[in-house]
Motif scaffolding. Sequence first.
Motif, PDB file in Angstrom:
ATOM      1  N   ASP A 239       0.825  -1.042  -0.012  1.00 13.67           N
ATOM      2  CA  ASP A 239       0.052  -0.054  -0.009  1.00 13.67           C
ATOM      3  C   ASP A 239       0.959   1.187   0.065  1.00 13.67           C
ATOM      4  OD1 ASP A 239      -2.296  -1.423   0.149  1.00 13.67           O
ATOM      5  OD2 ASP A 239      -2.729  -1.434   2.160  1.00 13.67           O
ATOM      6  N   LEU A 240       1.868   1.297   0.866  1.00 15.80           N
ATOM      7  CA  LEU A 240       2.713   2.479   1.102  1.00 15.80           C
ATOM      8  C   LEU A 240       3.480   2.602  -0.370  1.00 15.80           C
ATOM      9  CD1 LEU A 240       4.826   3.618   3.606  1.00 15.80           C
ATOM     10  CD2 LEU A 240       6.002   3.233   1.814  1.00 15.80           C
ATOM     11  N   ALA A 241       3.839   1.296  -0.937  1.00  9.68           N
ATOM     12  CA  ALA A 241       4.706   1.378  -2.284  1.00  9.68           C
ATOM     13  C   ALA A 241       3.698   2.120  -3.254  1.00  9.68           C
ATOM     14  CB  ALA A 241       5.339   0.244  -2.747  1.00  9.68           C
ATOM     15  N   GLY A 242       2.609   1.566  -3.305  1.00  8.60           N
ATOM     16  CA  GLY A 242       1.574   2.285  -4.362  1.00  8.60           C
ATOM     17  C   GLY A 242       1.426   3.840  -4.140  1.00  8.60           C
ATOM     18  N   ARG A 243       1.375   4.196  -2.957  1.00  6.69           N
ATOM     19  CA  ARG A 243       1.233   5.743  -2.706  1.00  6.69           C
ATOM     20  C   ARG A 243       2.177   6.502  -2.909  1.00  6.69           C
ATOM     21  NH1 ARG A 243      -0.760   3.924   2.325  1.00  6.69           N
ATOM     22  NH2 ARG A 243       0.627   4.344   3.672  1.00  6.69           N
ATOM     23  N   GLU A 244       3.297   5.878  -2.944  1.00  2.00           N
ATOM     24  CA  GLU A 244       4.773   6.612  -2.890  1.00  2.00           C
ATOM     25  C   GLU A 244       5.587   6.300  -4.220  1.00  2.00           C
ATOM     26  OE1 GLU A 244       6.037   8.848  -0.994  1.00  2.00           O
ATOM     27  OE2 GLU A 244       4.827   8.680   0.720  1.00  2.00           O
ATOM     28  N   ARG A 245       4.781   5.669  -5.050  1.00  3.23           N
ATOM     29  CA  ARG A 245       5.339   5.384  -6.153  1.00  3.23           C
ATOM     30  C   ARG A 245       6.861   4.639  -6.282  1.00  3.23           C
ATOM     31  NH1 ARG A 245       3.814   9.982  -6.354  1.00  3.23           N
ATOM     32  NH2 ARG A 245       5.733  10.831  -6.589  1.00  3.23           N
ATOM     33  N   LEU A 246       6.807   3.508  -5.352  1.00  3.88           N
ATOM     34  CA  LEU A 246       8.196   2.723  -5.339  1.00  3.88           C
ATOM     35  C   LEU A 246       7.746   1.416  -5.710  1.00  3.88           C
ATOM     36  CD1 LEU A 246       8.637   3.303  -1.264  1.00  3.88           C
ATOM     37  CD2 LEU A 246       9.666   4.804  -3.101  1.00  3.88           C
ATOM     38  N   TRP A 247       8.694   1.000  -6.503  1.00  6.29           N
ATOM     39  CA  TRP A 247       8.871  -0.568  -6.917  1.00  6.29           C
ATOM     40  C   TRP A 247       8.702  -1.512  -5.430  1.00  6.29           C
ATOM     41  CZ3 TRP A 247       8.853  -2.496 -12.032  1.00  6.29           C
ATOM     42  CH2 TRP A 247       9.334  -3.973 -11.998  1.00  6.29           C
ATOM     43  N   LEU A 248       8.118  -2.505  -5.747  1.00  8.47           N
ATOM     44  CA  LEU A 248       7.954  -3.427  -4.511  1.00  8.47           C
ATOM     45  C   LEU A 248       8.700  -4.800  -4.960  1.00  8.47           C
ATOM     46  CD1 LEU A 248       7.297  -4.623  -1.561  1.00  8.47           C
ATOM     47  CD2 LEU A 248       5.056  -5.047  -2.621  1.00  8.47           C
ATOM     48  N   HIS A 249      10.097  -5.010  -4.235  1.00 13.76           N
ATOM     49  CA  HIS A 249      10.645  -6.273  -4.635  1.00 13.76           C
ATOM     50  C   HIS A 249      10.528  -7.122  -3.261  1.00 13.76           C
ATOM     51  CE1 HIS A 249      13.395  -9.207  -6.053  1.00 13.76           C
ATOM     52  NE2 HIS A 249      13.908  -9.206  -5.041  1.00 13.76           N
ATOM     53  N   VAL A 250      10.114  -8.187  -3.213  1.00 11.14           N
ATOM     54  CA  VAL A 250       9.765  -9.086  -2.366  1.00 11.14           C
ATOM     55  C   VAL A 250      10.888 -10.097  -2.330  1.00 11.14           C
ATOM     56  CG1 VAL A 250       8.251 -10.689  -1.128  1.00 11.14           C
ATOM     57  CG2 VAL A 250       7.443  -8.739  -2.015  1.00 11.14           C
ATOM     58  N   ASP A 251      11.749 -10.435  -1.367  1.00  9.67           N
ATOM     59  CA  ASP A 251      12.631 -11.455  -1.173  1.00  9.67           C
ATOM     60  C   ASP A 251      12.097 -12.630  -0.532  1.00  9.67           C
ATOM     61  OD1 ASP A 251      14.536 -13.242  -1.038  1.00  9.67           O
ATOM     62  OD2 ASP A 251      16.025 -11.889   0.153  1.00  9.67           O
ATOM     63  N   GLY A 252      11.459 -13.523  -1.352  1.00 10.67           N
ATOM     64  CA  GLY A 252      11.044 -14.766  -0.784  1.00 10.67           C
ATOM     65  C   GLY A 252      11.855 -16.001  -1.107  1.00 10.67           C
ATOM     66  N   ALA A 253      13.197 -15.781  -1.024  1.00  7.35           N
ATOM     67  CA  ALA A 253      14.055 -16.759  -1.564  1.00  7.35           C
ATOM     68  C   ALA A 253      13.685 -17.977  -0.666  1.00  7.35           C
ATOM     69  CB  ALA A 253      15.419 -16.350  -1.553  1.00  7.35           C
ATOM     70  N   TYR A 254      13.488 -17.613   0.553  1.00 10.21           N
ATOM     71  CA  TYR A 254      13.381 -18.829   1.494  1.00 10.21           C
ATOM     72  C   TYR A 254      11.692 -18.944   1.711  1.00 10.21           C
ATOM     73  CZ  TYR A 254      13.002 -21.237   5.774  1.00 10.21           C
ATOM     74  OH  TYR A 254      12.530 -22.321   6.762  1.00 10.21           O
ATOM     75  N   GLY A 255      11.073 -18.007   1.984  1.00  7.63           N
ATOM     76  CA  GLY A 255       9.730 -18.140   2.301  1.00  7.63           C
ATOM     77  C   GLY A 255       8.585 -18.278   1.168  1.00  7.63           C
ATOM     78  N   ALA A 256       8.973 -17.889   0.009  1.00  7.68           N
ATOM     79  CA  ALA A 256       7.798 -17.663  -0.853  1.00  7.68           C
ATOM     80  C   ALA A 256       7.446 -19.438  -1.050  1.00  7.68           C
ATOM     81  CB  ALA A 256       8.444 -17.267  -2.333  1.00  7.68           C
ATOM     82  N   SER A 257       8.154 -20.321  -0.857  1.00  5.82           N
ATOM     83  CA  SER A 257       7.788 -21.760  -0.999  1.00  5.82           C
ATOM     84  C   SER A 257       6.422 -22.110  -0.266  1.00  5.82           C
ATOM     85  CB  SER A 257       8.696 -22.892  -0.746  1.00  5.82           C
ATOM     86  OG  SER A 257       9.933 -22.598  -1.618  1.00  5.82           O
ATOM     87  N   VAL A 258       6.140 -21.428   0.878  1.00  8.84           N
ATOM     88  CA  VAL A 258       4.898 -21.410   1.601  1.00  8.84           C
ATOM     89  C   VAL A 258       3.707 -21.260   0.769  1.00  8.84           C
ATOM     90  CG1 VAL A 258       3.680 -20.836   3.774  1.00  8.84           C
ATOM     91  CG2 VAL A 258       6.143 -20.950   3.748  1.00  8.84           C
ATOM     92  N   ALA A 259       3.801 -20.756  -0.440  1.00  8.22           N
ATOM     93  CA  ALA A 259       2.610 -20.541  -1.302  1.00  8.22           C
ATOM     94  C   ALA A 259       2.133 -21.924  -1.728  1.00  8.22           C
ATOM     95  CB  ALA A 259       3.077 -19.769  -2.575  1.00  8.22           C
ATOM     96  N   LEU A 260       2.969 -22.958  -1.633  1.00 13.46           N
ATOM     97  CA  LEU A 260       2.476 -24.337  -1.930  1.00 13.46           C
ATOM     98  C   LEU A 260       2.092 -25.219  -0.710  1.00 13.46           C
ATOM     99  CD1 LEU A 260       5.380 -25.302  -4.752  1.00 13.46           C
ATOM    100  CD2 LEU A 260       3.401 -23.891  -4.922  1.00 13.46           C
ATOM    101  N   SER A 261       2.218 -24.465   0.261  1.00 14.14           N
ATOM    102  CA  SER A 261       1.772 -25.492   1.372  1.00 14.14           C
ATOM    103  C   SER A 261      -0.069 -25.386   1.393  1.00 14.14           C
ATOM    104  CB  SER A 261       2.199 -24.684   2.680  1.00 14.14           C
ATOM    105  OG  SER A 261       1.317 -24.699   3.662  1.00 14.14           O
TER     106      SER A 261
END
Length: 466
Positions: A239-261
Amino acid sequence: MNDEIGAAVRDVLARLTADRARGEPIVSIASADEAIALRALAVPKAGRPIAAVIDDAERVFAHRVRMDHPRFYGFIPSPASPLSLVGEMLASGYNAHAGSWMQSSGPAAIEQGLIAWLAERAGLPDSAGGLFVSGGSMANLTGLMLARDRMLPPGERHRGVAYVSTQTHSSVAKGLGVLGLLPGQIRKVAVDADRRLDVAALAGAVAADRAAGKLPFVVIASCGTTNTGSIDDLHAIADLAGRERLWLHVDGAYGASVALSGSHRALVNGLGRADSLSWDAHKWLFQTYGCGMVLVRDRMHLLESFATSAEYLQDAAAGDDTPNFWDYGVELTRPARAMKLWFTLQVMGARAVGEAIDHGFELAAALEEALRERPHWRIVSPAQLGIVTFRYAPPGRDANALDALNTAIARRMIDDNAGAPLTTRLDDAVVLRACTISPEATVGDIRAMVADLDARAVEMAGAGRQ
Ligand SMILES: Cc1ncc(COP(=O)(O)O)c(C=O)c1O
């Protein structure tokens, strides 16, 4: 394949299978003398029989941490599935050049399909795309390159500011450095009590930088920090990135796998807000090393930053739906990394992979519980995404003595081959840390490890008093 090579492959496979035995040393580091002998071994001499060289290779690999051992809990372990090895053998054996559609349309179609599936699991829109890379560092670099190119006019790069938290992985600052940012262009924002990026502090830092004439352009959120497994508030940061026109990079190197849980997916449901996302398969998707992904919200952005043209590549022209992956990232020549993850997912099925991820949560919960049952063990950060940090803290010792004691406990566990939780620093103190993602480890392993830790801690604390 001739008979001799075939026999060598069977021999190596037999040795690899035997090496998975639990009794093997978990941590083996070459001594100074052994390193001298190993360096001498590096120098080619006259040719030798294959079997002799395989024996020497065994001597070489004996000196390593068995990152897949069910009692290894340091760093992010790599409990790679044997299926990944088979997929790797296929990729390596066929040796497809996965840079262009012309050179590897088969593996490229799998990479496209798998990236689309992973993006959908992460909650990204149909416009998303991405590619397989060597790991989290390269995924972070790739996503951050898009942030730089899209958000900072070339002449203004020196004014750009990137925002990380004090818990962000070091590869992010490294990647920003590769992209030309100076250390003064990276703000380390404080974290809250749960070690999640403090969004109010982020807003304050962005405002202060704007007032000082800087150009805030990217915020890096973590989905699964390496120290404690904490997940930043992805929605609030988006939300903040949208308001402030920032790119949002998410480092899910470790945790993004939880999307398959199956059971814990809700924890990561902000992943789909990312403009770019790092996700490692050689961490919690059970792949051998050299397998990560970077996903982006709009695949055209990859082309805009990385498209490659040269007269000697003209025969390998890409089409709308027939990409050349060398146009999506840093590498031109690249192995077909997607194939091993594909192989593993095909044989196990996505559901079983999700259950193996859930197992890591169960082990961490069991570890926290077992520690709480014993006196003087303090939980520093509770079980989160398969990670627990803790400290042995009997009364009557100052902070330095406790640091030394906890460091020594980890060392002793390794020396006794009893298990390997390693250490990290949190709130300026040494803590023990265990990342419990091995599908082969059991609750029994975890409880036995805690008993082993406790026995050594009690003995060493007692000895320290004499
Ligand atoms: C959160 C996080 N990001 C990035 C990385 C870097 O990944 P790699 O070591 O695959 O380059 C790591 C490695 O542990 C990590 O834990």
